[in-house]
Design a protein around this motif. Structure first.
Motif, short mmCIF file in Angstrom:
data_model
loop_
_atom_site.label_atom_id
_atom_site.label_comp_id
_atom_site.label_asym_id
_atom_site.label_seq_id
_atom_site.Cartn_x
_atom_site.Cartn_y
_atom_site.Cartn_z
N HIS A 1 3.64 -2.84 3.52
CA HIS A 1 2.71 -3.77 4.17
C HIS A 1 2.22 -3.23 5.52
CE1 HIS A 1 6.52 -4.97 6.12
NE2 HIS A 1 5.75 -5.34 7.13
N GLU A 2 2.76 -2.09 5.94
CA GLU A 2 2.35 -1.53 7.22
C GLU A 2 1.31 -0.42 7.06
OE1 GLU A 2 6.62 -2.28 9.52
OE2 GLU A 2 6.29 -0.41 8.45
N PRO B 1 0.16 0.43 -8.21
CA PRO B 1 1.46 0.26 -8.86
C PRO B 1 2.29 -0.81 -8.13
CG PRO B 1 1.26 2.45 -7.85
CD PRO B 1 0.02 1.70 -7.52
N PRO B 2 3.31 -1.35 -8.78
CA PRO B 2 4.13 -2.37 -8.11
C PRO B 2 4.90 -1.74 -6.95
CG PRO B 2 5.11 -1.73 -10.20
CD PRO B 2 3.78 -1.06 -10.14
N LEU B 3 4.80 -2.34 -5.80
CA LEU B 3 5.49 -1.81 -4.62
C LEU B 3 6.61 -2.76 -4.22
CD1 LEU B 3 2.36 -0.72 -2.52
CD2 LEU B 3 3.70 0.64 -4.11
N ALA B 4 7.74 -2.19 -3.84
CA ALA B 4 8.86 -3.01 -3.37
C ALA B 4 8.69 -3.23 -1.88
CB ALA B 4 10.18 -2.32 -3.66
N ARG B 5 8.59 -4.47 -1.47
CA ARG B 5 8.25 -4.71 -0.07
C ARG B 5 9.37 -4.32 0.88
NH1 ARG B 5 6.96 -10.76 0.94
NH2 ARG B 5 5.97 -10.72 -1.08
N ASN B 6 10.60 -4.15 0.36
CA ASN B 6 11.69 -3.82 1.27
C ASN B 6 12.13 -2.36 1.20
OD1 ASN B 6 12.99 -3.83 -1.16
ND2 ASN B 6 14.12 -5.74 -0.80
N LEU B 7 11.32 -1.49 0.61
CA LEU B 7 11.61 -0.05 0.61
C LEU B 7 10.54 0.69 1.41
CD1 LEU B 7 12.69 1.00 -3.00
CD2 LEU B 7 14.11 0.43 -1.04
N THR B 8 10.96 1.74 2.10
CA THR B 8 9.98 2.57 2.82
C THR B 8 9.28 3.49 1.82
OG1 THR B 8 11.56 4.33 3.23
CG2 THR B 8 11.46 2.56 4.87
N GLY C 1 17.81 -3.21 0.90
CA GLY C 1 16.55 -3.94 0.84
C GLY C 1 16.73 -5.38 1.30
N PHE D 1 7.00 0.56 5.80
CA PHE D 1 7.04 -0.30 4.61
C PHE D 1 5.60 -0.43 4.08
CE2 PHE D 1 10.73 -1.82 7.13
CZ PHE D 1 11.72 -1.53 6.21
N TYR E 1 9.06 3.79 -13.34
CA TYR E 1 10.43 4.28 -13.32
C TYR E 1 10.79 4.89 -14.68
CZ TYR E 1 10.89 1.56 -9.07
OH TYR E 1 10.72 1.06 -7.81
N LEU F 1 2.94 8.06 -5.65
CA LEU F 1 3.88 7.43 -6.60
C LEU F 1 3.59 7.86 -8.03
CD1 LEU F 1 4.43 3.67 -5.63
CD2 LEU F 1 6.16 5.43 -5.98
N LEU G 1 13.42 7.14 -5.11
CA LEU G 1 14.00 6.30 -6.17
C LEU G 1 13.31 6.55 -7.51
CD1 LEU G 1 16.10 4.11 -6.72
CD2 LEU G 1 14.36 2.40 -6.25
N VAL G 2 11.99 6.65 -7.47
CA VAL G 2 11.26 6.92 -8.72
C VAL G 2 11.67 8.28 -9.27
CG1 VAL G 2 8.98 7.32 -9.74
CG2 VAL G 2 9.32 5.41 -8.16
N HIS H 1 10.97 -7.21 -8.53
CA HIS H 1 10.22 -5.94 -8.56
C HIS H 1 10.26 -5.35 -9.97
CE1 HIS H 1 8.56 -2.16 -7.29
NE2 HIS H 1 9.63 -1.50 -7.67
N PRO I 1 10.08 -7.15 5.54
CA PRO I 1 11.16 -6.47 6.26
C PRO I 1 10.77 -6.23 7.71
CG PRO I 1 10.08 -5.00 4.72
CD PRO I 1 9.59 -6.36 4.42
N ARG J 1 17.28 -5.81 5.04
CA ARG J 1 16.13 -5.55 5.92
C ARG J 1 15.39 -6.83 6.30
NH1 ARG J 1 14.23 0.13 3.10
NH2 ARG J 1 15.36 1.46 4.54
N VAL K 1 18.05 4.67 -0.31
CA VAL K 1 18.14 5.45 -1.55
C VAL K 1 19.01 6.68 -1.31
CG1 VAL K 1 16.84 6.65 -3.34
CG2 VAL K 1 15.88 4.60 -2.27
N GLU L 1 7.78 -7.13 -12.07
CA GLU L 1 6.42 -6.68 -11.73
C GLU L 1 6.12 -5.33 -12.37
OE1 GLU L 1 6.40 -8.69 -7.29
OE2 GLU L 1 6.07 -6.54 -7.50
N ARG M 1 20.34 0.37 -2.99
CA ARG M 1 18.93 0.12 -2.69
C ARG M 1 18.67 -1.38 -2.55
NH1 ARG M 1 15.25 -2.79 -3.52
NH2 ARG M 1 13.20 -2.44 -4.40
N GLU N 1 11.56 6.20 0.49
CA GLU N 1 12.56 5.67 -0.45
C GLU N 1 11.94 5.36 -1.81
OE1 GLU N 1 15.34 3.67 3.05
OE2 GLU N 1 13.91 2.45 1.91
#
Lengths: 211, 505
Positions: free
Chosen positions: A132-133, A84-91, B303, A130, B370, A146, A98-99, B359, B277, B306, B286, B362, B299, A94
């Motif tokens: 990417h980690e 699925p699409p991942l937001a690179r700046n959310l943990t 974001g 994140f 969502y 997710l 959010l979902v 995002h 980030p 970061r 969030v 995407e 958010r 989160e």
């Protein structure tokens, strides 16, 4: 019957991607789709998800035609078909909260559901990482989280066993069983004999889609 | 011995099958054609704009030298950062791997690409510096002979800049940022205390700018030449210590980006270089006890924060864009040029605040994640960049108004901000290249489908530049009411284009 696909086939430009196949799944039932590489397992899931139109046959979810433009259809069907699409700046935590909120869950529900999912997939310690980690196996588990964090009646999973070791695969088994116990119809393409044997009530084996 | 090995490697690589004898000839043909068709008219238009009376006055004013110094210093700071992404010692990935894995001395194997980069940068710096001084000569403000010292000085400064660039490449991300911050701080000090300018390379360049009150011409040029030679000597040490793995990774990133860009996916190409980030994992992005609109706004704010350097850069860019738009209101003939530049700067800066929009786009191509419709998801993710971008640009415009620009600059900044922000929303839904654009378009000068693809790739940038220029041109011609009408028309057009594009996703 929540998922009803009868004699569904897909052909593009004269090439058969999916030979005629039928899949049925009731609420609370897990159906495994088996077959060799290129037999059309992912294509069949895409058809049920409304992402690919069937060339022939009929498909319905909860007795309604599959249609991604239909909000009710989107609410019913959750699918893990590719990352699925991942937001690179959310943990990770989160992402899940959010979902959950976006589907109308309350703050408390979203938090609880996210925490519970992370714990059950052994990702709790990674909640503040994140995307990417993550390792490839952790990413696969997070993608499953997710998919399962949102409400749904039908869950479509494409090879959820990818890149997972035996311990992690047992966690996936438990989550799939739980989704079914909560009333979801789970349709899962898999190459894992073990996973199919552990969770599936029925198995549909696809014939090779040549030419 | 080492040089002979290196020559043998290069000879073998040059003889590889993918190269054609006509490649170089074709490249020269294309470069010549582009120069003739596009660059020459653009240069002519620029020179004509700069020879307008108010532009000439600005170029010849004593402040022009300070601006030259600040811009040159800022370029040094930026090059130190650029080195961490794409340094002057750059090979194709395979060659980088080949030559850095051997025991050949690094300064030897990297000497050639560094020399090429240095030559290109020095020539580019000389070319850029030639524009204002040639305009001054064309306008009769200075003699033609007076053009030479600033152009030669810029060339020497370009050599110094190339070595700073290489320093950034060698130091790596963390220490290169410290180098850049140090240079930026020094530039700031010389901006506040111009008496210190003669102690810095950018100050020497500033002293060479032919202002009406210029008193120096000889020694700053000599100082720049000495600095260039010293920098070249130091470059041997820099090249010798270049980290091989980093060189290969840089080359691989550029090849991936080039591949994405040439296959019509500029978003993927840019994402290759977008910062990941680094801080703030404990910040709560969030909030679970707030209305959904507030959840998404927070958010996107957290974001963006970061990646703090990127966020700070975006804030500075938007401040500068707001100030420049307001300042453009006081330029009666060339305000539109500054308006277009400010709009482009705002567009670039806003990219760092628009990760949520990317995002959302995407998410459109994937199974439903969502519980929001497409329009709703975009609207939720647009709220932060729209509100924050507008607010920051207005602060920048307010600073310019406080410093003497007309108060209508605030309205102009708001107008330009609105069009730029909508263009960001439009750009967020780009999607893959429509195959129909690849159809050949035969013309007397060749197949123009490449030009169409290029326009598609930079359509939002073009729209922004045109809108920024049009709003300021309308203000110059018809005052604030005309500017409002043009801005509203531009914003509505871009909004309709965005709606059309999102519906097609």
């Amino acid at each position: 019957m929540l998922v009803q696909a009868d004699d569904v086939s897909v052909a593009v430009g004269g090439i058969t991607l999916l030979a005629p196949a039928s899949v049925h799944a009731r609420a609370g039932e897990v159906v495994a789709i088996r077959g060799g590489n290129g037999s059309g397992k992912t294509t069949l899931l895409r058809v049920i998800a409304g992402a690919v139109p069937a060339t022939s046959g009929s498909v319905s979810v909860a007795s309604a035609p599959v249609d991604q433009r239909d909000a009710a259809f989107r609410r019913r069907v959750a699918s893990l078909i590719g990352l699925p699409p991942l937001a690179r700046n959310l943990t990770l935590g989160e992402h899940l909260r959010l979902v959950g909120l976006s589907w109308g869950g309350s703050g408390g529900e979203s938090y609880t559901r996210a925490s519970e999912l992370l714990a059950s997939l052994d990702l709790a310690a990674l909640a503040s990482r994140f995307p990417h980690e993550l390792s490839s196996g952790q990413t696969q588990l997070f993608a499953l989280a997710l998919t399962l964090v949102r409400p749904s009646e039908v869950v479509l999973l494409d090879e959820p066993e990818q890149r997972l070791d035996a311990d992690r695969l047992a966690l996936v088994r438990d989550r799939i069983r739980r989704a079914a116990a909560e009333g979801c119809a789970v349709v899962m393409a898999t190459h894992s004999d073990w996973l199919a044997g552990e969770v599936a009530q029925r198995t549909v084996t696809l014939s090779p889609a040549h030419g | 011995m080492a040089e002979a090995r290196l020559r043998a490697v290069r000879a073998t690589y040059r003889a590889r099958g993918e190269r054609r004898a006509g490649d170089l000839g074709y490249a020269v043909y294309v470069a010549g054609f582009v120069a003739l068709v596009a660059a020459a008219p653009a240069a002519r238009a620029l020179l004509l704009a700069l020879t307008a009376p108010d532009a000439l006055r600005a170029l010849h004013a004593p402040q022009a030298a300070s601006v030259t110094g600040v811009v040159a210093g800022a370029a040094l700071a930026a090059l130190a950062i650029l080195g961490t992404v794409r340094g002057p010692a750059h090979y194709p990935a395979f060659v980088a791997f080949l030559v850095t894995e051997t025991d050949l001395p690094r300064h030897l194997v990297l000497r050639r690409p560094f020399a090429v980069s240095t030559a290109v940068l020095a020539a580019g710096a000389a070319l850029v510096s030639a524009v204002p001084v040639v305009a001054l000569a064309l306008g009769g403000q200075i003699a033609w002979a007076e053009c030479l010292p600033p152009i030669a000085g810029a060339g020497a400064f370009g050599v110094v800049a190339a070595v700073v660039w290489a320093a950034g490449q060698r130091l790596g991300r963390g220490r290169a940022w410290m180098l850049s911050a140090g240079i930026a701080a020094a530039v700031g000090v010389t901006g506040v205390a111009p008496a210190l300018l003669p102690a810095t390379p950018w100050g020497w360049l500033a002293l060479l700018h032919p202002t009406a009150d210029r008193t120096e011409s000889g020694w700053p040029l000599a100082a720049l030449c000495v600095a260039a030679v010293a920098a070249l000597v130091a470059s041997r040490w820099l090249l010798a210590g270049m980290p091989g793995r980093e060189l290969v990774q840089q080359a691989q990133r550029w090849e991936s980006a080039a591949s994405a860009a040439t296959s019509g996916d500029p978003a993927l190409a840019l994402s290759t270089f977008r910062a990941l980030p680094a801080v703030g994992r404990a910040w709560n992005a969030v909030a679970t006890r707030a209305p959904l609109a507030a959840v998404f706004w927070r958010r996107d704010l957290v974001g963006a924060a970061r990646t703090p350097v990127r966020f700070a850069g975006a804030t500075l860019g938007l401040l500068a864009a707001g100030a420049a738009t307001a300042a453009a209101a006081s330029l009666p003939e060339t305000g539109w040029v500054l308006g277009a530049a400010a709009a482009l700067l705002a567009f670039a800066a806003l990219g760092a605040l628009g990760d949520g929009l990317r995002h959302a786009a995407e998410a459109f191509g994937a199974p439903q994640l969502y519980g929001l419709s497409r329009v709703s998801l975009v609207a939720h993710h647009a709220a932060f960049p729209l509100s924050a971008g507008l607010a920051i640009m207005l602060v920048g415009a307010g600073v310019a108004v406080a410093l003497g620009s007309p108060a209508t600059g605030l309205g102009l900044a708001a107008s330009v901000a609105a069009t730029v922000l909508l263009a960001r929303v439009f750009d967020g839904a780009k999607g893959p290249l429509p195959p129909v654009l690849l159809a050949p378009i035969p013309t007397p000068v060749g197949d123009m489908s490449g030009a169409v693809v290029l326009v598609w790739q930079v359509d939002a940038v073009l729209l922004v530049a045109i809108a920024g220029a049009a709003v300021l041109a309308a203000f110059e011609g018809g005052g604030a009411p005309a500017a409002v009408v043009v801005a509203a028309g531009a914003a509505t057009s871009i909004l309709l284009l965005a709606v059309f594009r999102y519906r097609r996703l």
